[in-house]
Design a protein around this motif. Structure first.
Motif, PDB file in Angstrom:
ATOM      1  N   GLY A 116       0.847  -1.194   0.000  1.00 52.66           N
ATOM      2  CA  GLY A 116       0.000   0.000   0.000  1.00 52.66           C
ATOM      3  C   GLY A 116       0.875   1.235   0.000  1.00 52.66           C
ATOM      4  N   ASN A 130      -0.683   7.359   1.718  1.00 58.26           N
ATOM      5  CA  ASN A 130      -0.150   8.504   2.463  1.00 58.26           C
ATOM      6  C   ASN A 130       0.814   8.112   3.573  1.00 58.26           C
ATOM      7  OD1 ASN A 130      -1.257  10.970   1.329  1.00 58.26           O
ATOM      8  ND2 ASN A 130      -3.251  10.094   1.839  1.00 58.26           N
ATOM      9  N   ASP A 159      -3.248   0.551  -7.515  1.00 53.35           N
ATOM     10  CA  ASP A 159      -3.706   1.745  -8.226  1.00 53.35           C
ATOM     11  C   ASP A 159      -2.897   1.919  -9.518  1.00 53.35           C
ATOM     12  OD1 ASP A 159      -3.983   4.643  -8.932  1.00 53.35           O
ATOM     13  OD2 ASP A 159      -5.218   4.657  -7.124  1.00 53.35           O
ATOM     14  N   PRO A 211      -2.589  -8.405  -6.008  1.00 55.06           N
ATOM     15  CA  PRO A 211      -4.006  -8.652  -6.259  1.00 55.06           C
ATOM     16  C   PRO A 211      -4.876  -7.682  -5.459  1.00 55.06           C
ATOM     17  CG  PRO A 211      -3.135 -10.284  -4.749  1.00 55.06           C
ATOM     18  CD  PRO A 211      -1.976  -9.427  -5.130  1.00 55.06           C
ATOM     19  N   TYR A 231       0.172  -1.489   4.959  1.00 53.25           N
ATOM     20  CA  TYR A 231      -0.533  -0.193   4.941  1.00 53.25           C
ATOM     21  C   TYR A 231      -1.771  -0.270   4.045  1.00 53.25           C
ATOM     22  CZ  TYR A 231       3.365   2.747   6.815  1.00 53.25           C
ATOM     23  OH  TYR A 231       4.307   3.372   7.586  1.00 53.25           O
ATOM     24  N   ASP A 255      -3.115  -2.450  13.956  1.00 52.48           N
ATOM     25  CA  ASP A 255      -3.703  -1.114  13.789  1.00 52.48           C
ATOM     26  C   ASP A 255      -2.858  -0.056  14.489  1.00 52.48           C
ATOM     27  OD1 ASP A 255      -5.433   0.808  12.893  1.00 52.48           O
ATOM     28  OD2 ASP A 255      -6.950   0.461  14.442  1.00 52.48           O
ATOM     29  N   MET A 256      -1.892   0.455  13.742  1.00 45.70           N
ATOM     30  CA  MET A 256      -0.963   1.399  14.379  1.00 45.70           C
ATOM     31  C   MET A 256      -1.699   2.599  14.957  1.00 45.70           C
ATOM     32  SD  MET A 256       0.786   3.175  11.114  1.00 45.70           S
ATOM     33  CE  MET A 256      -0.244   3.517   9.703  1.00 45.70           C
ATOM     34  N   THR A 283      -7.661   9.352   1.657  1.00 41.46           N
ATOM     35  CA  THR A 283      -8.344   8.127   1.228  1.00 41.46           C
ATOM     36  C   THR A 283      -8.588   7.172   2.393  1.00 41.46           C
ATOM     37  OG1 THR A 283      -6.152   7.548   0.386  1.00 41.46           O
ATOM     38  CG2 THR A 283      -7.868   7.962  -1.249  1.00 41.46           C
TER      39      THR A 283
END
Ligand SMILES: NC(=O)c1ccc[n+]([C@@H]2O[C@H](COP(=O)([O-])OP(=O)(O)OC[C@H]3O[C@@H](n4cnc5c(N)ncnc54)[C@H](O)[C@@H]3O)[C@@H](O)[C@H]2O)c1
Length: 429
Positions: free
Chosen positions: A10, A13, A57, A102, A148, A202-203, A254
């Motif tokens: 990912g 950001n 993306d 994927p 991420y 979950d940071m 996002t």
């Protein structure tokens, strides 16, 4: 000391902030503001290097790493003028590349309803198989894989987690997947068996709403108060001091857009509330009848046509009610406005080095202290000071009672290790 080779899943950001942040510290070696641990077992931020990434993306896949990080819809602030590759101060190795993974459940179905400047766009790039991801991780000699992905990516997380285990790579799960005690135990045993470390899930940010809520909740309970209401509302919106040159409004990043609909945000909601409930759990203070709420609460969308870079602002409003001495009432409210993604870079830059140092010490499985310090739903919730104590020990390369029980040579069994046990998905026992 050898560099710590990191791959990212990912290229959004948070990835941008982390990579630019490490380059920033390389360019400014005398500056350690924003680093909770300038050195962890001798490793500094300068020892981290990024070797490859995975995304879906069309503006990011099959592109050089640096180019992908500056592509839309990323909107986090720039920390350096240009992201460089393979140069003296670069944090990215030469020829680092973003592979097409994927999509699985990574992208919310409604993303196409939003303008492409602020949303995801997937295309026809052919995606790597699981075996190919393993081969990529091995080819680049990756030490640590950082997840991420967008919230709600359960399947996609498992895809990369499996690849990490096969490739022999440590894993940092920055998103709210694997947050049930059952999932965490199952996953931990696999990491133990593979001789690997994991940090999750979950940071939290270096100084964000979770840290603030945790510290306030813990301090009030430690002062003998009963917290009857703790509401933490988070908004992706709001103007930012210091960037007055940006005259258009502010958009949701996002991360927030992904959580605009309830179908994607449930796991984040549970994980955020775990921070509050966790502080009660470790003190044996009941939450029955209390209003403890924390959530991504409002996504404000900027009208198309504005400037997006630097619009990664997040505001948390806290409203707390407590009762103290002989029934006296306390009320507390606060507002915290932060740059969302850089705030997360401040913890991941530590988590990466904790994984490396712990593995050098022979520790396997979840790093409980580092997870409690850097994540919202660690396998075991801790007081702020206990989590810091464990991290400080690791940073000095010292074992504690907790980490000694996780030495590889002792062949730990996940089920016998400390856990915050859930009665159901929403509550600790
Ligand atoms: N302070 C923070 O920003 C913070 C704090 C805690 C947790 N998190 C979590 O970290 C995660 C990342 O946040 P972000 O702000 O970077 O998000 P982001 O939306 O900016 O980036 C997500 C990236 O994942 C990519 N992606 C989507 N599906 C994919 C797939 N199947 N495979 C590979 N890539 C895929 C997207 O194209 C995008 O580049 C989120 O889950 C977020 O909730 C962030």
């Amino acid at each position: 000391m050898k560099k710590i080779k990191v791959a990212l899943i990912g290229m959004g950001n948070c990835a941008k902030s982390l990579v630019e942040g490490v380059q920033y510290y390389n360019e400014n070696p005398g500056d350690d503001v924003g680093l909770m641990y300038p050195s962890i077992g001798g490793y500094t931020a300068h020892d981290i290097e990024f070797v490859c990434g995975f995304d879906v993306d069309v503006r990011k896949v099959n592109k050089p790493f640096a180019e992908a990080l500056r592509a839309l819809p990323n909107c986090a602030m720039h920390h350096v003028e240009a992201i460089t590759t393979g140069e003296k101060h670069s944090s990215i190795v030469k020829d680092a590349f973003v592979y097409a993974g994927p999509t699985l459940d990574g992208v919310a179905s409604y993303m196409n309803d939003f303008p492409e400047e602020v949303s995801f766009r997937t295309g026809s790039a052919s995606a790597l198989t699981s075996q190919e991801v393993v081969a990529v991780l091995k080819k680049h000699h990756v030490d640590v894989l950082v997840n991420y992905l967008p919230v709600g990516s359960e399947e996609a997380t498992r895809f990369y987690l499996d690849a990490a285990i096969v490739a022999g790579v440590h894993f940092i799960n920055c998103i709210p997947t694997l947050i049930s005690t059952h999932d965490a135990m199952r996953v931990e045993q696999r990491f133990i068996d593979a001789g690997l470390t994991i940090v999750g899930s979950d940071m939290r940010s270096a100084w964000g709403a979770s840290r603030l809520s945790e510290v306030l909740q813990g301090a009030m309970l430690d002062s003998g108060l009963q917290v009857t209401q703790h509401i933490q509302m988070n908004m992706a919106a709001g103007s930012t001091q210091g960037q007055e040159n940006i005259r258009t409004g502010r958009t949701a990043n996002t991360d927030f857009l992904n959580m605009a609909k309830p179908e994607r945000l449930q796991s984040k909601h549970v994980s955020k509330e775990n921070v509050l409930k966790g502080q009660n759990t470790v003190r044996d203070a009941s939450t029955a009848g209390m209003t403890l709420y924390a959530g991504p609460s409002l996504t404000v969308q900027q009208k198309p046509g504005g400037r997006y870079v630097g619009s990664d602002n997040k505001i948390a409003n806290l409203d707390i009610v407590a009762y103290g001495f002989a029934g006296a009432r306390y009320e507390f409210s606060a507002r915290l406005s932060v740059q969302d993604s850089p705030n997360s870079g401040g913890v991941v830059v530590s988590a990466i080095r904790f994984c490396k140092v712990a593995s050098e010490l022979g520790i396997v499985g979840y790093l409980r202290g580092a997870s409690a310090w850097t994540q919202k739903t660690p396998p075991v919730q801790m007081t702020t000071s206990d989590a810091k104590f464990e991290c400080d020990a690791l940073a000095r390369r010292e074992l504690t009672n907790m980490t000694r029980g996780q030495l590889k040579e002792n062949r730990p069994i996940a089920e016998a290790l400390p856990y915050s046990i859930q009665g159901n998905v929403l509550d600790y026992v």
